[in-house]
Design a protein around this motif. Sequence first.
Motif, PDB file in Angstrom:
ATOM      1  N   ASP A   1      -0.850 -59.120  -4.387  1.00 32.97           N
ATOM      2  CA  ASP A   1       0.614 -59.239  -4.384  1.00 32.97           C
ATOM      3  C   ASP A   1       1.130 -60.046  -5.566  1.00 32.97           C
ATOM      4  O   ASP A   1       2.148 -59.698  -6.163  1.00 32.97           O
ATOM      5  N   SER A   2       0.441 -61.107  -5.904  1.00 39.49           N
ATOM      6  CA  SER A   2       0.904 -61.968  -7.000  1.00 39.49           C
ATOM      7  C   SER A   2       0.821 -61.298  -8.365  1.00 39.49           C
ATOM      8  O   SER A   2       1.589 -61.632  -9.260  1.00 39.49           O
TER       9      SER A   2
ATOM     10  N   THR B   1       1.536 -58.236  -9.147  1.00 40.31           N
ATOM     11  CA  THR B   1       2.707 -57.384  -9.394  1.00 40.31           C
ATOM     12  C   THR B   1       4.028 -58.133  -9.281  1.00 40.31           C
ATOM     13  O   THR B   1       5.069 -57.574  -9.607  1.00 40.31           O
ATOM     14  N   THR B   2       3.980 -59.374  -8.825  1.00 35.09           N
ATOM     15  CA  THR B   2       5.229 -60.148  -8.691  1.00 35.09           C
ATOM     16  C   THR B   2       5.178 -61.371  -9.611  1.00 35.09           C
ATOM     17  O   THR B   2       5.579 -61.300 -10.752  1.00 35.09           O
ATOM     18  N   TRP B   3       4.631 -62.461  -9.139  1.00 38.57           N
ATOM     19  CA  TRP B   3       4.628 -63.733  -9.864  1.00 38.57           C
ATOM     20  C   TRP B   3       3.980 -63.625 -11.239  1.00 38.57           C
ATOM     21  O   TRP B   3       4.535 -64.103 -12.231  1.00 38.57           O
ATOM     22  N   TYR B   4       2.816 -63.003 -11.322  1.00 38.03           N
ATOM     23  CA  TYR B   4       2.060 -62.963 -12.577  1.00 38.03           C
ATOM     24  C   TYR B   4       2.830 -62.241 -13.685  1.00 38.03           C
ATOM     25  O   TYR B   4       2.692 -62.573 -14.850  1.00 38.03           O
ATOM     26  N   THR B   5       3.652 -61.281 -13.327  1.00 42.55           N
ATOM     27  CA  THR B   5       4.439 -60.563 -14.341  1.00 42.55           C
ATOM     28  C   THR B   5       5.566 -61.420 -14.902  1.00 42.55           C
ATOM     29  O   THR B   5       6.067 -61.136 -15.983  1.00 42.55           O
ATOM     30  N   THR B   6       5.940 -62.469 -14.181  1.00 44.20           N
ATOM     31  CA  THR B   6       7.079 -63.292 -14.601  1.00 44.20           C
ATOM     32  C   THR B   6       6.683 -64.502 -15.444  1.00 44.20           C
ATOM     33  O   THR B   6       7.559 -65.125 -16.044  1.00 44.20           O
TER      34      THR B   6
ATOM     35  N   LYS C   1      -0.168 -70.129  -6.699  1.00 46.50           N
ATOM     36  CA  LYS C   1       0.559 -70.014  -7.977  1.00 46.50           C
ATOM     37  C   LYS C   1       0.567 -71.361  -8.711  1.00 46.50           C
ATOM     38  O   LYS C   1       1.590 -71.825  -9.198  1.00 46.50           O
TER      39      LYS C   1
END
Length: 158
Positions: A27-28, A30-35, A102
């Motif tokens: 999940d991270s 595609t969400t947090w890591y891309t930001t 994170k």
Amino acid sequence: MNKYAKIAIMVAICLAVGYLSGIVTRDSITTWYTTIEKPNFNPPNWIFAPVWTTLYILMGIGAGLVWHKVKKKKEEVSTALLFFFIQLGLNATWSLLFFGLKNPLLALIEIIILLLMIYETFIKFSKLNKFAGYTFIPYLLWVSFAMILNGAIWWLNR
């Protein structure tokens, strides 16, 4: 139990740890890591799954080969496998710290400890079976790169 059964068990254990770590990271990614900001040497996301799968298979082969020596060198094998399982646990913990929590700084501190444990496992495996030690060289190199990458990500996002 024969050598190949021991190798198969150890490979299965390593792949299971990798699979569970993947669940934490999925999940991270595609969400947090891309930001977050990443260095220009950050590999593409698709490379991680085949690299880690290969490394887990190599780790399992090495551990199975060491385990096979247990009748001849019980104490040395027990110690080597203890280090192996500690580093495998630290490997999974890194994913939890970096992607689950994170927290690149905490993951950076942990990956330094992980790298030291991998090195110690490599030394212990090499003394029992040269080829088992060799199976840890790509892992040592990859985690060294991962430590640098982790440090750069922490630095860029502090």
